[in-house]
Design a protein around this motif. Structure first.
Motif, PDB file in Angstrom:
ATOM      1  N   LEU A 113       9.060  41.848  15.860  1.00  0.00           N
ATOM      2  CA  LEU A 113       8.786  43.277  15.632  1.00  0.00           C
ATOM      3  C   LEU A 113      10.029  44.099  15.993  1.00  0.00           C
ATOM      4  CD1 LEU A 113       6.445  45.396  15.013  1.00  0.00           C
ATOM      5  CD2 LEU A 113       6.095  45.487  17.493  1.00  0.00           C
ATOM      6  N   ASP A 114      10.568  43.763  17.139  1.00  0.00           N
ATOM      7  CA  ASP A 114      11.749  44.431  17.661  1.00  0.00           C
ATOM      8  C   ASP A 114      12.942  44.297  16.709  1.00  0.00           C
ATOM      9  OD1 ASP A 114      12.592  45.861  19.941  1.00  0.00           O
ATOM     10  OD2 ASP A 114      13.874  44.144  20.496  1.00  0.00           O
ATOM     11  N   LYS A 115      13.041  43.140  16.073  1.00  0.00           N
ATOM     12  CA  LYS A 115      14.175  42.896  15.173  1.00  0.00           C
ATOM     13  C   LYS A 115      13.923  43.417  13.765  1.00  0.00           C
ATOM     14  CE  LYS A 115      16.191  38.875  17.387  1.00  0.00           C
ATOM     15  NZ  LYS A 115      16.821  37.585  17.108  1.00  0.00           N
ATOM     16  N   GLY A 116      12.774  44.034  13.572  1.00  0.00           N
ATOM     17  CA  GLY A 116      12.478  44.599  12.257  1.00  0.00           C
ATOM     18  C   GLY A 116      11.924  43.599  11.253  1.00  0.00           C
ATOM     19  N   TYR A 117      11.583  42.381  11.702  1.00  0.00           N
ATOM     20  CA  TYR A 117      11.020  41.400  10.777  1.00  0.00           C
ATOM     21  C   TYR A 117       9.504  41.513  10.678  1.00  0.00           C
ATOM     22  CZ  TYR A 117      15.616  39.260  10.770  1.00  0.00           C
ATOM     23  OH  TYR A 117      16.960  39.027  10.632  1.00  0.00           O
ATOM     24  N   ILE A 118       8.926  42.368  11.516  1.00  0.00           N
ATOM     25  CA  ILE A 118       7.495  42.631  11.423  1.00  0.00           C
ATOM     26  C   ILE A 118       7.339  44.142  11.267  1.00  0.00           C
ATOM     27  CG2 ILE A 118       5.358  42.722  12.771  1.00  0.00           C
ATOM     28  CD1 ILE A 118       6.011  39.972  13.869  1.00  0.00           C
ATOM     29  N   TYR A 119       6.491  44.561  10.328  1.00  0.00           N
ATOM     30  CA  TYR A 119       6.261  45.997  10.125  1.00  0.00           C
ATOM     31  C   TYR A 119       4.773  46.257   9.905  1.00  0.00           C
ATOM     32  CZ  TYR A 119       6.112  44.677   5.177  1.00  0.00           C
ATOM     33  OH  TYR A 119       5.793  44.086   3.989  1.00  0.00           O
ATOM     34  N   LYS A 120       4.423  47.531  10.046  1.00  0.00           N
ATOM     35  CA  LYS A 120       3.031  47.956   9.954  1.00  0.00           C
ATOM     36  C   LYS A 120       2.750  48.471   8.546  1.00  0.00           C
ATOM     37  CE  LYS A 120       2.556  50.962  13.093  1.00  0.00           C
ATOM     38  NZ  LYS A 120       2.320  51.915  14.184  1.00  0.00           N
ATOM     39  N   ALA A 121       1.581  48.149   8.019  1.00  0.00           N
ATOM     40  CA  ALA A 121       1.201  48.706   6.714  1.00  0.00           C
ATOM     41  C   ALA A 121      -0.307  48.660   6.561  1.00  0.00           C
ATOM     42  CB  ALA A 121       1.861  47.930   5.581  1.00  0.00           C
ATOM     43  N   SER A 122      -0.770  49.440   5.642  1.00  0.00           N
ATOM     44  CA  SER A 122      -2.196  49.465   5.361  1.00  0.00           C
ATOM     45  C   SER A 122      -2.513  48.333   4.400  1.00  0.00           C
ATOM     46  CB  SER A 122      -2.513  50.809   4.707  1.00  0.00           C
ATOM     47  OG  SER A 122      -3.735  51.240   5.163  1.00  0.00           O
ATOM     48  N   VAL A 123      -3.623  47.670   4.635  1.00  0.00           N
ATOM     49  CA  VAL A 123      -3.944  46.536   3.770  1.00  0.00           C
ATOM     50  C   VAL A 123      -5.423  46.596   3.393  1.00  0.00           C
ATOM     51  CG1 VAL A 123      -4.374  45.026   5.737  1.00  0.00           C
ATOM     52  CG2 VAL A 123      -3.821  44.015   3.551  1.00  0.00           C
ATOM     53  N   ALA A 124      -5.683  46.197   2.174  1.00  0.00           N
ATOM     54  CA  ALA A 124      -7.076  46.146   1.734  1.00  0.00           C
ATOM     55  C   ALA A 124      -7.733  44.925   2.364  1.00  0.00           C
ATOM     56  CB  ALA A 124      -7.125  46.051   0.216  1.00  0.00           C
ATOM     57  N   GLN A 125      -8.735  45.171   3.171  1.00  0.00           N
ATOM     58  CA  GLN A 125      -9.416  44.067   3.853  1.00  0.00           C
ATOM     59  C   GLN A 125     -10.813  43.953   3.246  1.00  0.00           C
ATOM     60  OE1 GLN A 125      -8.208  42.868   7.319  1.00  0.00           O
ATOM     61  NE2 GLN A 125      -9.705  41.243   7.127  1.00  0.00           N
ATOM     62  N   ALA A 126     -11.221  42.725   2.975  1.00  0.00           N
ATOM     63  CA  ALA A 126     -12.520  42.538   2.322  1.00  0.00           C
ATOM     64  C   ALA A 126     -13.653  42.956   3.254  1.00  0.00           C
ATOM     65  CB  ALA A 126     -12.679  41.081   1.921  1.00  0.00           C
ATOM     66  N   PHE A 127     -14.617  43.673   2.677  1.00  0.00           N
ATOM     67  CA  PHE A 127     -15.767  44.137   3.437  1.00  0.00           C
ATOM     68  C   PHE A 127     -17.001  43.822   2.603  1.00  0.00           C
ATOM     69  CE2 PHE A 127     -18.919  47.302   4.676  1.00  0.00           C
ATOM     70  CZ  PHE A 127     -18.831  47.264   6.066  1.00  0.00           C
ATOM     71  N   CYS A 128     -17.984  43.162   3.241  1.00  0.00           N
ATOM     72  CA  CYS A 128     -19.196  42.829   2.486  1.00  0.00           C
ATOM     73  C   CYS A 128     -20.230  43.932   2.683  1.00  0.00           C
ATOM     74  CB  CYS A 128     -19.764  41.483   2.927  1.00  0.00           C
ATOM     75  SG  CYS A 128     -21.310  41.104   2.070  1.00  0.00           S
ATOM     76  N   PRO A 129     -20.608  44.611   1.579  1.00  0.00           N
ATOM     77  CA  PRO A 129     -21.566  45.709   1.702  1.00  0.00           C
ATOM     78  C   PRO A 129     -22.957  45.205   2.106  1.00  0.00           C
ATOM     79  CG  PRO A 129     -21.045  45.294  -0.610  1.00  0.00           C
ATOM     80  CD  PRO A 129     -20.145  44.417   0.204  1.00  0.00           C
ATOM     81  N   HIS A 130     -23.270  43.966   1.778  1.00  0.00           N
ATOM     82  CA  HIS A 130     -24.572  43.416   2.144  1.00  0.00           C
ATOM     83  C   HIS A 130     -24.603  43.010   3.615  1.00  0.00           C
ATOM     84  CE1 HIS A 130     -27.592  40.121   2.492  1.00  0.00           C
ATOM     85  NE2 HIS A 130     -28.341  41.037   1.910  1.00  0.00           N
ATOM     86  N   CYS A 131     -23.579  42.271   4.065  1.00  0.00           N
ATOM     87  CA  CYS A 131     -23.530  41.837   5.470  1.00  0.00           C
ATOM     88  C   CYS A 131     -23.039  42.945   6.395  1.00  0.00           C
ATOM     89  CB  CYS A 131     -22.623  40.622   5.619  1.00  0.00           C
ATOM     90  SG  CYS A 131     -23.120  39.200   4.657  1.00  0.00           S
ATOM     91  N   GLN A 132     -22.497  44.023   5.827  1.00  0.00           N
ATOM     92  CA  GLN A 132     -21.987  45.148   6.619  1.00  0.00           C
ATOM     93  C   GLN A 132     -20.934  44.701   7.632  1.00  0.00           C
ATOM     94  OE1 GLN A 132     -22.506  48.732   6.740  1.00  0.00           O
ATOM     95  NE2 GLN A 132     -23.011  48.177   4.638  1.00  0.00           N
ATOM     96  N   ARG A 133     -19.939  43.940   7.158  1.00  0.00           N
ATOM     97  CA  ARG A 133     -18.876  43.504   8.060  1.00  0.00           C
ATOM     98  C   ARG A 133     -17.593  43.215   7.291  1.00  0.00           C
ATOM     99  NH1 ARG A 133     -20.490  37.627  10.320  1.00  0.00           N
ATOM    100  NH2 ARG A 133     -18.261  37.522  10.724  1.00  0.00           N
ATOM    101  N   PHE A 134     -16.451  43.295   8.013  1.00  0.00           N
ATOM    102  CA  PHE A 134     -15.196  42.834   7.439  1.00  0.00           C
ATOM    103  C   PHE A 134     -15.270  41.319   7.319  1.00  0.00           C
ATOM    104  CE2 PHE A 134     -13.259  46.915   8.817  1.00  0.00           C
ATOM    105  CZ  PHE A 134     -12.604  47.226   7.625  1.00  0.00           C
ATOM    106  N   LEU A 135     -14.721  40.801   6.249  1.00  0.00           N
ATOM    107  CA  LEU A 135     -14.777  39.353   6.036  1.00  0.00           C
ATOM    108  C   LEU A 135     -13.403  38.731   6.252  1.00  0.00           C
ATOM    109  CD1 LEU A 135     -16.876  39.219   2.750  1.00  0.00           C
ATOM    110  CD2 LEU A 135     -17.682  38.756   5.083  1.00  0.00           C
TER     111      LEU A 135
END
Ligand SMILES: [Zn+2]
Ligand SMILES: [Zn+2]
Length: 556
Positions: A113-135
């Motif tokens: 992270l410190d060396k710039g090889y890791i960065y933060k971004a928004s990502v689409a994470q799967a969510f099950c509307p039936h189970c009501q949880r991130f998958l």
């Protein structure tokens, strides 16, 4: 000059017992390699551990109504028992559940992270509307966008080995209920894998000693370009992201599990009382080998090397001799349907060496190979018992009886005797070369051919028949045979450690075979033998049917 060899072995998921596919693919080869190098007098560090994080474990815990920690404790213990039973000689078999591993993994994360090889971004994470949880990725199934194989998991395609992002899957489904998941944004960390493509390509092109299929696969993969990869997930079971504001997020299991090779070396050093000793296996003159199944190739030829390049100062892999798959009775292995031979089950009924023999002489080094019970019994009876075991037994029992339990004093060697000794020396040298380059199948075949040659030699000399009229000639032939047995004991030791150690003792040697070195020992005339016993037992043909019945169902 003695070499230093680091051996990293794939980390088995602590979510089920080991089966023969695991053993042929990733566990027997490094053990053969480690025993060979130790016998050569080289310094070896062989490590692995149970992979205790990740969704296979939470899925299993949910299925069984247990806590993940109960599941991993149960299988970790079973792994340790299996290694002992099969003779897999780890210097350390730890787990990803240790505080040490969490420290090392978080430190690598923060450094990258410190060396710039890791960065933060928004990502689409799967969510099950039936189970009501991130998958998590493994809770999603769909069709692979690369090879169109159906039932591909969200993390990796078993068919074409491509790592996967669940969002790439065609027609994704929730594994728990079958509903099509929605993708919601969540903030995560990414590893800048794309930044390493050119360096990796330059490095891989120099690895001409890699197995051709692994080298080609890796080059094709790199030439196709690299995408940055998310390395955190919304799950509770794992190593927490070591930053404020990221509670409820953990390091993604593939990112943290490969770091286990380093954390295990550090744990090994600490437990030995010299905290800095891990460096001697990670920096400077040391060769690092990673033994894995083919489904793990990109993680060890691309992703882990990229992480190491980014971290800087630690050795890259020297070789990644990944094996191909094992099929069972001609069909693809399926753990879910029980079309598998489980190691704890095997060890409850059979000795370890016959299995080690079969999986060595028929190792899936360059292509998939099949395991069948018929072949197991045949190779045990025709090769281990009839060719090698009988050779040992008829020589040792006869010498024991006819020469007062001692190695006889030979006369002059005729050309036939000299030729056999030369063949033993050549076998030792050629196997040395083959083992050094991880050609296990070829190596054990040479040893068996030496045993066959020795049987032919004895058939011709027939020391048992001539002893009455020419005791000296009989003594010489038996002395030559015993010398070859000394050689076979050494060269077969990496493959068949249990029976080789027994033979070592029958021959009157003390201590561990490894201490004798990789060389041809001539036994001293007069050396006292131990009363011999058969090294292997014949197996009943009826076991083929009995064992085949135990199998579940093949994959449809
Ligand atoms: Zn695929
Ligand atoms: Zn669902």
């Amino acid at each position: 000059m003695s070499e230093r060899i680091f051996i990293g072995v794939a980390w088995p998921y602590a979510d089920g017992p080991l089966h023969l596919g695991h053993i042929a693919g990733a566990y027997l080869p490094p053990d053969i390699f480690a025993r060979y190098h130790r016998t050569k007098g080289n310094e070896v560090l062989m490590v692995s551990g149970s992979d205790q994080h990740g969704t296979p474990i939470t899925i299993k815990a949910e299925q069984e109504g247990k806590k993940p920690s109960q599941i991993v404790a149960q299988y970790h213990q079973q792994f340790l028992d299996s290694w002992r039973g099969l003779g897999i000689s780890f210097d350390l078999f730890t787990s990803t559940g240790t505080a040490n591993h969490a420290d090392v993994a978080q430190n690598i994360f923060l450094t990258l992270l410190d060396k710039g090889y890791i960065y933060k971004a928004s990502v689409a994470q799967a969510f099950c509307p039936h189970c009501q949880r991130f998958l998590p990725d493994r809770y999603i199934e769909g069709t692979c966008p690369y090879c169109y194989s159906s039932k591909t998991r969200g993390d990796q395609c078993d068919e074409c080995s491509k790592p996967m992002n669940p969002v790439e899957l065609i027609d994704p489904r929730c594994l728990l209920c079958g509903t099509t998941p929605q993708f919601k944004d969540s903030e995560h960390f990414f590893f800048r894998l794309s930044a390493f493509r050119d360096r990796l390509l330059d490095w891989v092109k120099q690895q001409t000693h890699w197995r051709q299929n692994i080298l080609n696969f890796t080059l094709r993969y790199l030439e196709g370009g690299l995408k940055d990869r998310a390395i955190t997930r919304d799950i509770e079971w794992g190593i927490p992201v070591p930053l404020d504001g990221f509670e409820g997020k953990c390091l993604y299991v593939w990112f943290e599990a490969v770091i286990g090779y380093l954390s295990a070396a550090k744990e090994w050093a600490k437990s030995g009382g010299d905290e800095e000793k891990w460096r001697s296996f990670w920096q400077g003159e040391v060769k690092s080998y990673y033994f894995i199944g083919k489904d793990n190739i990109p993680f060890h030829t691309i992703i882990w090397p990229a992480m190491l390049m980014g971290y800087d100062g630690l050795n890259l892999p020297y070789d990644v001799p990944a094996n191909q798959f094992l099929t069972i009775e001609g069909k693809r292995l399926s753990t879910s349907r029980g079309w598998a031979v489980w190691l704890p089950d095997y060890l409850s009924r059979y000795d370890p060496d016959p299995l080690r023999y079969l999986l060595s002489i028929n190792m899936p080094e360059t292509g998939d190979v099949d395991f069948s019970w018929r072949e197991f019994i045949r190779r045990n009876n025709d090769e281990l018992v009839a060719t090698y075991g009988n050779l040992v037994h008829r020589v040792l029992t006869f010498v024991y009886r006819s020469f007062d339990g001692c190695v006889p004093t030979p006369g002059e060697f005729d050309s036939h005797s000299q030729a056999l000794l030369n063949k033993a020396k050549d076998t030792l040298n050629m196997m040395d070369e083959l083992l050094y380059w991880c050609h296990f199948k070829g190596a054990i075949r040479l040893a068996m051919s030496l045993a066959q040659e020795t049987n032919r030699y004895l058939d011709e000399k027939s020391p048992w028949k001539i002893i009455k009229q020419d005791r000296q000639a009989s003594a010489t032939a038996l002395y030559i045979a015993i010398s070859v047995l000394c050689c076979l004991r050494t060269v077969l030791y990496p493959f068949l450690p249990f029976s080789s150690q027994k033979l070592h003792e029958f021959l009157g040697f003390k201590g561990n075979i490894e201490d004798g070195g990789w060389q041809l020992h001539f036994p001293s005339p007069g050396q006292r033998l131990l009363p011999p016993e058969p090294l292997f037992s014949k197996l009943d043909e009826g076991l083929v049917e009995e064992e085949t019945k135990r199998l579940g169902l093949p994959d449809s």
